[in-house]
Scaffold this motif. Structure first.
Motif, PDB file in Angstrom:
ATOM      1  N   ILE A   1      28.355  39.678  35.945  1.00  0.00           N
ATOM      2  CA  ILE A   1      29.003  38.360  36.007  1.00  0.00           C
ATOM      3  C   ILE A   1      29.385  38.023  37.436  1.00  0.00           C
ATOM      4  N   VAL A   2      29.962  38.983  38.161  1.00  0.00           N
ATOM      5  CA  VAL A   2      30.375  38.733  39.549  1.00  0.00           C
ATOM      6  C   VAL A   2      29.159  38.588  40.451  1.00  0.00           C
ATOM      7  N   LYS A   3      28.161  39.423  40.240  1.00  0.00           N
ATOM      8  CA  LYS A   3      26.959  39.371  41.074  1.00  0.00           C
ATOM      9  C   LYS A   3      26.241  38.038  40.917  1.00  0.00           C
ATOM     10  N   GLY A   4      26.156  37.522  39.692  1.00  0.00           N
ATOM     11  CA  GLY A   4      25.503  36.241  39.459  1.00  0.00           C
ATOM     12  C   GLY A   4      26.382  35.047  39.719  1.00  0.00           C
ATOM     13  N   ASP A   5      27.663  35.287  40.047  1.00  0.00           N
ATOM     14  CA  ASP A   5      28.634  34.226  40.325  1.00  0.00           C
ATOM     15  C   ASP A   5      28.718  33.239  39.155  1.00  0.00           C
TER      16      ASP A   5
ATOM     17  N   HIS B   1      39.680  43.446  28.631  1.00  0.00           N
ATOM     18  CA  HIS B   1      39.134  44.426  29.569  1.00  0.00           C
ATOM     19  C   HIS B   1      38.181  43.758  30.554  1.00  0.00           C
ATOM     20  N   LEU B   2      37.363  42.841  30.064  1.00  0.00           N
ATOM     21  CA  LEU B   2      36.462  42.131  30.965  1.00  0.00           C
ATOM     22  C   LEU B   2      37.228  41.269  31.956  1.00  0.00           C
ATOM     23  N   LYS B   3      38.236  40.585  31.471  1.00  0.00           N
ATOM     24  CA  LYS B   3      39.029  39.705  32.334  1.00  0.00           C
ATOM     25  C   LYS B   3      39.691  40.518  33.448  1.00  0.00           C
ATOM     26  N   GLY B   4      40.257  41.657  33.092  1.00  0.00           N
ATOM     27  CA  GLY B   4      40.915  42.474  34.091  1.00  0.00           C
ATOM     28  C   GLY B   4      39.954  43.066  35.090  1.00  0.00           C
ATOM     29  N   ARG B   5      38.796  43.567  34.618  1.00  0.00           N
ATOM     30  CA  ARG B   5      37.836  44.184  35.543  1.00  0.00           C
ATOM     31  C   ARG B   5      37.191  43.154  36.449  1.00  0.00           C
ATOM     32  N   ILE B   6      36.912  41.969  35.948  1.00  0.00           N
ATOM     33  CA  ILE B   6      36.346  40.910  36.791  1.00  0.00           C
ATOM     34  C   ILE B   6      37.330  40.502  37.870  1.00  0.00           C
ATOM     35  N   ALA B   7      38.611  40.425  37.516  1.00  0.00           N
ATOM     36  CA  ALA B   7      39.631  40.085  38.517  1.00  0.00           C
ATOM     37  C   ALA B   7      39.687  41.150  39.609  1.00  0.00           C
ATOM     38  N   GLU B   8      39.543  42.435  39.238  1.00  0.00           N
ATOM     39  CA  GLU B   8      39.554  43.501  40.242  1.00  0.00           C
ATOM     40  C   GLU B   8      38.355  43.393  41.183  1.00  0.00           C
ATOM     41  N   LEU B   9      37.181  43.120  40.629  1.00  0.00           N
ATOM     42  CA  LEU B   9      35.983  43.006  41.460  1.00  0.00           C
ATOM     43  C   LEU B   9      36.079  41.803  42.392  1.00  0.00           C
ATOM     44  N   ASP B  10      36.619  40.683  41.888  1.00  0.00           N
ATOM     45  CA  ASP B  10      36.793  39.512  42.753  1.00  0.00           C
ATOM     46  C   ASP B  10      37.808  39.784  43.850  1.00  0.00           C
TER      47      ASP B  10
ATOM     48  N   SER C   1      36.931  37.244  46.770  1.00  0.00           N
ATOM     49  CA  SER C   1      36.535  35.983  46.141  1.00  0.00           C
ATOM     50  C   SER C   1      37.726  35.349  45.437  1.00  0.00           C
ATOM     51  N   THR C   2      37.792  34.031  45.525  1.00  0.00           N
ATOM     52  CA  THR C   2      38.862  33.269  44.861  1.00  0.00           C
ATOM     53  C   THR C   2      38.315  32.432  43.708  1.00  0.00           C
ATOM     54  N   THR C   3      37.125  32.771  43.261  1.00  0.00           N
ATOM     55  CA  THR C   3      36.480  32.009  42.190  1.00  0.00           C
ATOM     56  C   THR C   3      37.235  32.200  40.873  1.00  0.00           C
ATOM     57  N   SER C   4      37.456  31.099  40.181  1.00  0.00           N
ATOM     58  CA  SER C   4      38.109  31.157  38.875  1.00  0.00           C
ATOM     59  C   SER C   4      37.035  31.256  37.794  1.00  0.00           C
ATOM     60  N   ARG C   5      37.072  32.336  37.014  1.00  0.00           N
ATOM     61  CA  ARG C   5      36.074  32.565  35.980  1.00  0.00           C
ATOM     62  C   ARG C   5      36.747  32.513  34.609  1.00  0.00           C
ATOM     63  N   GLU C   6      36.129  31.782  33.688  1.00  0.00           N
ATOM     64  CA  GLU C   6      36.666  31.611  32.347  1.00  0.00           C
ATOM     65  C   GLU C   6      35.747  32.294  31.335  1.00  0.00           C
ATOM     66  N   LEU C   7      36.348  32.961  30.347  1.00  0.00           N
ATOM     67  CA  LEU C   7      35.622  33.618  29.270  1.00  0.00           C
ATOM     68  C   LEU C   7      35.962  32.950  27.942  1.00  0.00           C
ATOM     69  N   TYR C   8      34.956  32.778  27.097  1.00  0.00           N
ATOM     70  CA  TYR C   8      35.141  32.140  25.798  1.00  0.00           C
ATOM     71  C   TYR C   8      34.498  33.014  24.727  1.00  0.00           C
ATOM     72  N   VAL C   9      35.137  33.124  23.584  1.00  0.00           N
ATOM     73  CA  VAL C   9      34.653  33.940  22.477  1.00  0.00           C
ATOM     74  C   VAL C   9      33.954  33.034  21.466  1.00  0.00           C
ATOM     75  N   LEU C  10      32.703  33.380  21.121  1.00  0.00           N
ATOM     76  CA  LEU C  10      31.935  32.661  20.113  1.00  0.00           C
ATOM     77  C   LEU C  10      31.739  33.575  18.908  1.00  0.00           C
ATOM     78  N   ALA C  11      32.131  33.114  17.747  1.00  0.00           N
ATOM     79  CA  ALA C  11      31.931  33.874  16.514  1.00  0.00           C
ATOM     80  C   ALA C  11      30.661  33.364  15.852  1.00  0.00           C
ATOM     81  N   ASP C  12      29.562  34.096  15.998  1.00  0.00           N
ATOM     82  CA  ASP C  12      28.274  33.668  15.479  1.00  0.00           C
ATOM     83  C   ASP C  12      27.516  34.894  14.991  1.00  0.00           C
ATOM     84  N   THR C  13      27.091  34.861  13.726  1.00  0.00           N
ATOM     85  CA  THR C  13      26.407  36.012  13.152  1.00  0.00           C
ATOM     86  C   THR C  13      24.918  36.034  13.466  1.00  0.00           C
ATOM     87  N   SER C  14      24.423  35.007  14.124  1.00  0.00           N
ATOM     88  CA  SER C  14      22.988  34.915  14.361  1.00  0.00           C
ATOM     89  C   SER C  14      22.526  36.004  15.314  1.00  0.00           C
TER      90      SER C  14
END
Length: 575
Positions: A51-55, A77-86, A91-104
Motif C-alpha cells: 500500500i505504501v509502495k504504490g502510494d 493492525h494495517l492502520k497502525g503498520r501503515i502509519a509506522e511506514l509513513d 510521508s504525510t499522506t492520509s490513507r483511508e481503509l474501508y471494509v467491504l462485506a462481500d462473499t463473492s
C-alpha cells in the motif's frame, strides 16, 4: 355496532426480514493465534508495504462472511503498520481503509468504487479472474496441510493405477500438473519439491509442472503488454526452454492473468493433474475443462486421495451440460444475465453474444442481476433460456430449481452451430471465447473473400439464406422428440405493410388510432398470449371522479387507521 378491538394493518413491519439470521460458519483458524502469528497469517507486513509502495490513498478491504469477524483487528493492525511506514519515510499522506462485506470470489470493483477506492485487498478464497479497473492485493490465508501425508496418499492411489511393468518395456511419458486451492499457496513449494523427489524414481522420470499463483494483480488495461511476466511458470524436471514452452501451453487456471495472449491448453503437454483442496467450484471447473486428463484429488481435511477420472463424475457433469445445450438449441428468446461487473472483457463478451443471437435471428434481452435465485428469474416468463456471463467459478449453475435452463457462453456457441459436434472440450475463460470468436470470423471472412464473384460463392450465399427462405420449415427437437416451428426475430420482412395477425394491433389513444406492435418484440407477443394482461383499462366507461385528498402515512399504519388514532389519543392524554 363497532368493535372495540383496534384494526390491524394488512402488511407486516418487515422486522422479520431485518432480524433474519443467516447461518455462517466462521473460519476460526486465526482466532487463537498470538499477535505476531496473526499478522503473519493475514500478511499484514506485506500488505502494508504494498500500500505504501504504490502510494494508494483509499483502500477497500474485501472480506467474505466467514472472515468478517477478523475484519476489525486486521483493519487496526494495517492502520497502525501503515502509519509506522509513513512515519519512517517522512510521508504525510492520509490513507483511508474501508471494509467491504462481500462473499463473492470475484473482486467487487463496483462496491469499491462507491468509496472511490484505488486499491482492493481481497481476503480469503478468490477465483483469480482479471479485474478491469482496479489493482488487487490477494491475502489467501494459510490453511494447515501435512505435505508428507499428501504425497504419501497420492502415491498410494497413483501406484494402484500405474503398476510396475517390465523394466525393458517402453513406458509412456507422464507429466504431472500441480493445482491447489489458493489457501495452500504457502505450502506449494514444499509440495512441488516433495513430488519431484518421489516421482524422479520412476523410469522414465515423471516431470512436475507448477504455475505459481500471484499475490497481486493489475487491471486488464495495464497488463495487456505484460502478460508474460504476470504468471511466470516454474517447471521442475525441465530445462528453461522447455519450461517456458510448457508455460505457454498450459495457462494457469488459478493464475491472475487468463487473457487471450496465452495459448489454448495443449492436453498433450500433460496427462495427469493433482489437485490439493476440498470440494469447490474450482475443482468442478477443473474436471470440466480437463476431461481428457487423469485427475487426482487430495483433501487436506479428510486426508484422503481419490482418482476422480475413475468415478465417472466428469462424464455425468458433461452429460448434464449437454442436456442444457439441447434446451438452448430449442429456445428462441434468450436472456443475457450479467452476473459480474468487475471481470475483464465481460462487455466485449456480451456484445459478442448479442451479435451471435442476432445472426441466428434469436431475440435477446440483457438483464443485470446480483445473486441468482429461481424466484427472481421466474419473473421473466417470456425468456426461454438464460445465458450467464460470470466468472468461471460461478458460470456453472445447477438449474434444477430454475424454471428455465441456464447455459454458459460457450454452451450457447455450441447450441447455435448448424451441425452440432461437441468433442467434450469445454471453455469458461472470457478471453479464450473471444479469441476463438475472432478466429472464426476471420476464417469466415477469408472464405467469403475467396468465393466472391464465383459460382460457388453464389451457391454458398443461397445455401446460407436457405433457412430464411423457408421460415415455416420445422426443426426437430432432441429434448421433446418432436418437430417444432422456430420463431425468427430481426429478419427482413418481404412486405412491411402486411400485418401478421390481429394480435399485432393495439389501441394507441382515445381517438381510436391503431398502432402496430414490433414483429420482433418477444415480450409483446408473450403479453398478447397471456390470459391476464393487467388491470382493466375501462377507458371511456367511467366518469372522472372528484379529486380528493388521499391517505397519509405508511403502508403498515395510515393516519386514518383506528389503531393509529387510538395511539395518538393515548399519547396526547399522557402528555
Amino acid at each position: 355496532m363497532t368493535s372495540s378491538t383496534p384494526t390491524t394493518s394488512f402488511s407486516a413491519s418487515g422486522e422479520d426480514a431485518i432480524t433474519q439470521s443467516i447461518q455462517v460458519i466462521p473460519d476460526t483458524t486465526a482466532d487463537q493465534l498470538p499477535a505476531e502469528e496473526f499478522d503473519a497469517f493475514y500478511e499484514i507486513e506485506r500488505t502494508s508495504q504494498e500500500i505504501v509502495k504504490g502510494d494508494y490513498q483509499r483502500v477497500a478491504l474485501q472480506f467474505p462472511d466467514e472472515l468478517l469477524h477478523d475484519s476489525v483487528p486486521i483493519y487496526r493492525h494495517l492502520k497502525g503498520r501503515i502509519a509506522e511506514l509513513d512515519s519512517d519515510s517522512g510521508s504525510t499522506t492520509s490513507r483511508e481503509l474501508y471494509v467491504l462485506a462481500d462473499t463473492s470470489c470475484c473482486v467487487d470493483e463496483v462496491a469499491a468504487q462507491h468509496v472511490n477506492a484505488d486499491l482492493v485487498v481481497h481476503y480469503g478464497y478468490a477465483c483469480m479472474t482479471l479485474t478491469s479497473r482496479l489493482p488487487v492485493i490477494y491475502v489467501f490465508g494459510r490453511k494447515e496441510i501435512d505435505v508428507d501425508k499428501c504425497i504419501t496418499e497420492f502415491m498410494n492411489v497413483f501406484d494402484q493405477d500405474h503398476p510396475v511393468q517390465d523394466e525393458n518395456a517402453e513406458q509412456p511419458k507422464t507429466t504431472l500438473l500441480l493445482r491447489h486451492d489458493v489457501a495452500y499457496t504457502h505450502a506449494a513449494d514444499a509440495l512441488v519439491n516433495g513430488l519431484r523427489q518421489t516421482l524422479s524414481k520412476y523410469s522414465p522420470p515423471i516431470s512436475v509442472t507448477y504455475n505459481p499463483i500471484p499475490s497481486t494483480s493489475q487491471p486488464a488495461s495495464s497488463t495487456l503488454k505484460q502478460t508474460s511476466t504476470a504468471t511466470t511458470s516454474k517447471s521442475i524436471g525441465h530445462s528453461s526452454d522447455q519450461a517456458n514452452q510448457l508455460a505457454n501451453q498450459v495457462p494457469p487456471m488459478d493464475a491472475v492473468d487468463s487473457s487471450s495472449s496465452q495459448a489454448e491448453v495443449d492436453f498433450q503437454a500433460f496427462n495427469t493433474i493433482l489437485y490439493v483442496g476440498g470440494e469447490s467450484l474450482g475443482l468442478t471447473n477443473l474436471l470440466m475443462t480437463n476431461s481428457t486428463c487423469d485427475i487426482y484429488t487430495y483433501n487436506p481435511v479428510t486426508h484422503k486421495a481419490l482418482h476422480e477420472s475413475t468415478t465417472g463424475r466428469t462424464n455425468k457433469l458433461l452429460m448434464r451440460r449437454y442436456v442444457a445445450v439441447q434446451k438452448a438449441k430449442d429456445s428462441d428468446v434468450f436472456g443475457i444475465l450479467v452476473g459480474t461487473l468487475g471481470v475483464a472483457s465481460y462487455l466485449p463478451l456480451i456484445s459478442h453474444i448479442r451479435r451471435l443471437l442476432a445472426r441466428k435471428q434469436k431475440k435477446s434481452y440483457t438483464i443485470s442481476v446480483g445473486k441468482l435465485n429461481p424466484a427472481k428469474l421466474a419473473n421473466f416468463l417470456e425468456i426461454e433460456c438464460f445465458v450467464l456471463v460470470a466468472c468461471p467459478e460461478n458460470s456453472l449453475i445447477e438449474d434444477k430449481e430454475f424454471l428455465r435452463p441456464i447455459v454458459t457462453p460457450y454452451e450457447l456457441e455450441v447450441a447455435m452451430q448448424a451441425e452440432q459436434s461437441w468433442t467434450g472440450r469445454y471453455v469458461l475463460d472470457f478471453e479464450r471465447l473471444l479469441a476463438n470468436a475472432r478466429y472464426d470470423e476471420e476464417q469466415n471472412e477469408t472464405k467469403k473473400s475467396k468465393a466472391n464473384g464465383t459460382e460457388g460463392g453464389e451457391a454458398g450465399e443461397r445455401e446460407d439464406s436457405g433457412a430464411e427462405s423457408d421460415p415455416d420449415q420445422p426443426v426437430f427437437s432432441v429434448v421433446t422428440g418432436k418437430y417444432r416451428h422456430a420463431k425468427r426475430y430481426g429478419g427482413k420482412s418481404s412486405d412491411p405493410l402486411v400485418i401478421e395477425g390481429s394480435s399485432s394491433l393495439i389501441l394507441r389513444n382515445q381517438d381510436s388510432q391503431l398502432s402496430k406492435l414490433p414483429t420482433d418484440s418477444a415480450a409483446g407477443q408473450f403479453l398478447q398470449q397471456r390470459t391476464y394482461q393487467g388491470l382493466e383499462v375501462r377507458r371511456g366507461m367511467d366518469a372522472p371522479s372528484v379529486l380528493e385528498q388521499g391517505r397519509s402515512g405508511i403502508a403498515r399504519g395510515y393516519q386514518d387507521d383506528r389503531s393509529h388514532q387510538d395511539f395518538e389519543r393515548s399519547s396526547n392524554a399522557s402528555g
